[in-house]
Design a protein around this motif. Structure first.
Motif, PDB file in Angstrom:
ATOM      1  N   MET A 129       0.949  -1.061  -0.169  1.00  0.00           N
ATOM      2  CA  MET A 129      -0.296  -0.327  -0.410  1.00  0.00           C
ATOM      3  C   MET A 129       0.562   0.904   0.142  1.00  0.00           C
ATOM      4  SD  MET A 129      -2.836  -1.479   2.422  1.00  0.00           S
ATOM      5  CE  MET A 129      -3.247   0.272   3.044  1.00  0.00           C
ATOM      6  N   LEU A 130       2.362   1.335   0.527  1.00  0.00           N
ATOM      7  CA  LEU A 130       2.838   2.671   1.197  1.00  0.00           C
ATOM      8  C   LEU A 130       3.208   2.452  -0.816  1.00  0.00           C
ATOM      9  CD1 LEU A 130       4.223   4.615   2.124  1.00  0.00           C
ATOM     10  CD2 LEU A 130       6.263   2.526   3.121  1.00  0.00           C
ATOM     11  N   MET A 131       3.934   1.955  -0.930  1.00  0.00           N
ATOM     12  CA  MET A 131       3.854   1.421  -2.466  1.00  0.00           C
ATOM     13  C   MET A 131       3.725   2.199  -3.596  1.00  0.00           C
ATOM     14  SD  MET A 131       6.840  -1.836  -2.624  1.00  0.00           S
ATOM     15  CE  MET A 131       7.824  -1.930  -4.040  1.00  0.00           C
ATOM     16  N   ALA A 132       2.241   1.516  -3.453  1.00  0.00           N
ATOM     17  CA  ALA A 132       1.208   1.932  -4.386  1.00  0.00           C
ATOM     18  C   ALA A 132       0.814   3.658  -4.132  1.00  0.00           C
ATOM     19  CB  ALA A 132       0.144   1.495  -4.288  1.00  0.00           C
ATOM     20  N   LEU A 135       4.081   5.602  -4.929  1.00  0.00           N
ATOM     21  CA  LEU A 135       5.482   5.119  -6.471  1.00  0.00           C
ATOM     22  C   LEU A 135       4.063   5.212  -7.854  1.00  0.00           C
ATOM     23  CD1 LEU A 135       7.315   2.040  -6.296  1.00  0.00           C
ATOM     24  CD2 LEU A 135       8.062   4.443  -6.335  1.00  0.00           C
ATOM     25  N   LEU A 136       2.747   5.074  -7.373  1.00  0.00           N
ATOM     26  CA  LEU A 136       1.593   5.331  -8.658  1.00  0.00           C
ATOM     27  C   LEU A 136       0.170   5.626  -7.958  1.00  0.00           C
ATOM     28  CD1 LEU A 136       0.718   1.027  -8.788  1.00  0.00           C
ATOM     29  CD2 LEU A 136       2.404   2.930 -10.277  1.00  0.00           C
ATOM     30  N   ALA A 137       0.738   6.891  -7.169  1.00  0.00           N
ATOM     31  CA  ALA A 137      -0.543   8.316  -6.390  1.00  0.00           C
ATOM     32  C   ALA A 137      -1.387   7.313  -6.355  1.00  0.00           C
ATOM     33  CB  ALA A 137      -0.475   9.390  -6.965  1.00  0.00           C
ATOM     34  N   GLU A 138      -1.614   6.226  -5.917  1.00  0.00           N
ATOM     35  CA  GLU A 138      -2.737   5.304  -4.972  1.00  0.00           C
ATOM     36  C   GLU A 138      -2.792   6.026  -3.822  1.00  0.00           C
ATOM     37  OE1 GLU A 138      -2.929   1.751  -6.532  1.00  0.00           O
ATOM     38  OE2 GLU A 138      -3.057   1.875  -8.730  1.00  0.00           O
TER      39      GLU A 138
END
Length: 172
Positions: A129-132, A135-138
């Motif tokens: 979730m943190l990476m998303a 990195l993906l602005a989700e």
């Protein structure tokens, strides 16, 4: 109580902000995957005394590969149709996050208690979730964050409980 709290948190995460009616076959497949993982851990721990880590990983990877052979028809044409970049990415994904992760996990299981070691796996979803988010602005919904916090709190509370061996030695 910790397990019940963890299930409650997982239910909140699965439902997210779309409500319980959003749970469909895909959600049930996730639960089946969780059950499969728990059986895998138990079997792996049972056999870790007989086999070394590399042997356990080989059995795991080749068993998974055998199950994926249902996709063999048409594979060769799809590999040729895909770009070299895609094929290299798939090869790297098979080696690094899969094989090396299984090898590290087999080593940990061979040298520690399965229930204590598996608690570290609860860090995977919050990390994803943190990476998303970064990195993906989700951004996850507030309910997903609340549910994840409940799950992590239950795992932490379960991890802080002394093991049976520690309780038995303190009574003696």
């Amino acid at each position: 109580l910790c397990v019940l709290l963890g299930f409650t948190g997982a239910l909140i995460v699965v439902a997210g902000d779309q409500g319980l009616e959003s749970i469909n076959l895909h959600g049930l497949l996730i639960l089946l995957a969780a059950l499969s993982w728990s059986l895998y851990f138990a079997l792996q721990k049972r056999h870790s005394g007989r086999y070394d880590s590399l042997t356990m990983v080989c059995y795991t990877i080749w068993s998974g590969t055998l199950l994926l052979l249902v996709y063999l028809p048409g594979l060769w044409t799809r590999v040729h149709a895909a770009s070299a970049q895609v094929n290299i990415a798939l090869l790297l994904l098979g080696i690094f996050p899969s094989a090396l992760a299984y090898l590290a996990w087999a080593y940990v299981l061979a040298h520690s208690n399965v229930s204590r070691a598996s608690m570290a796996l609860y860090l995977v979803p919050p990390t994803a979730m943190l990476m998303a988010s970064v990195l993906l602005a989700e951004l996850p919904s507030p309910w997903v964050v609340v549910g994840a916090g409940i799950v992590l709190s239950s795992v932490l509370a379960l991890g802080l409980q002394p093991s049976r061996r520690a309780r038995a030695s303190s009574k003696a």
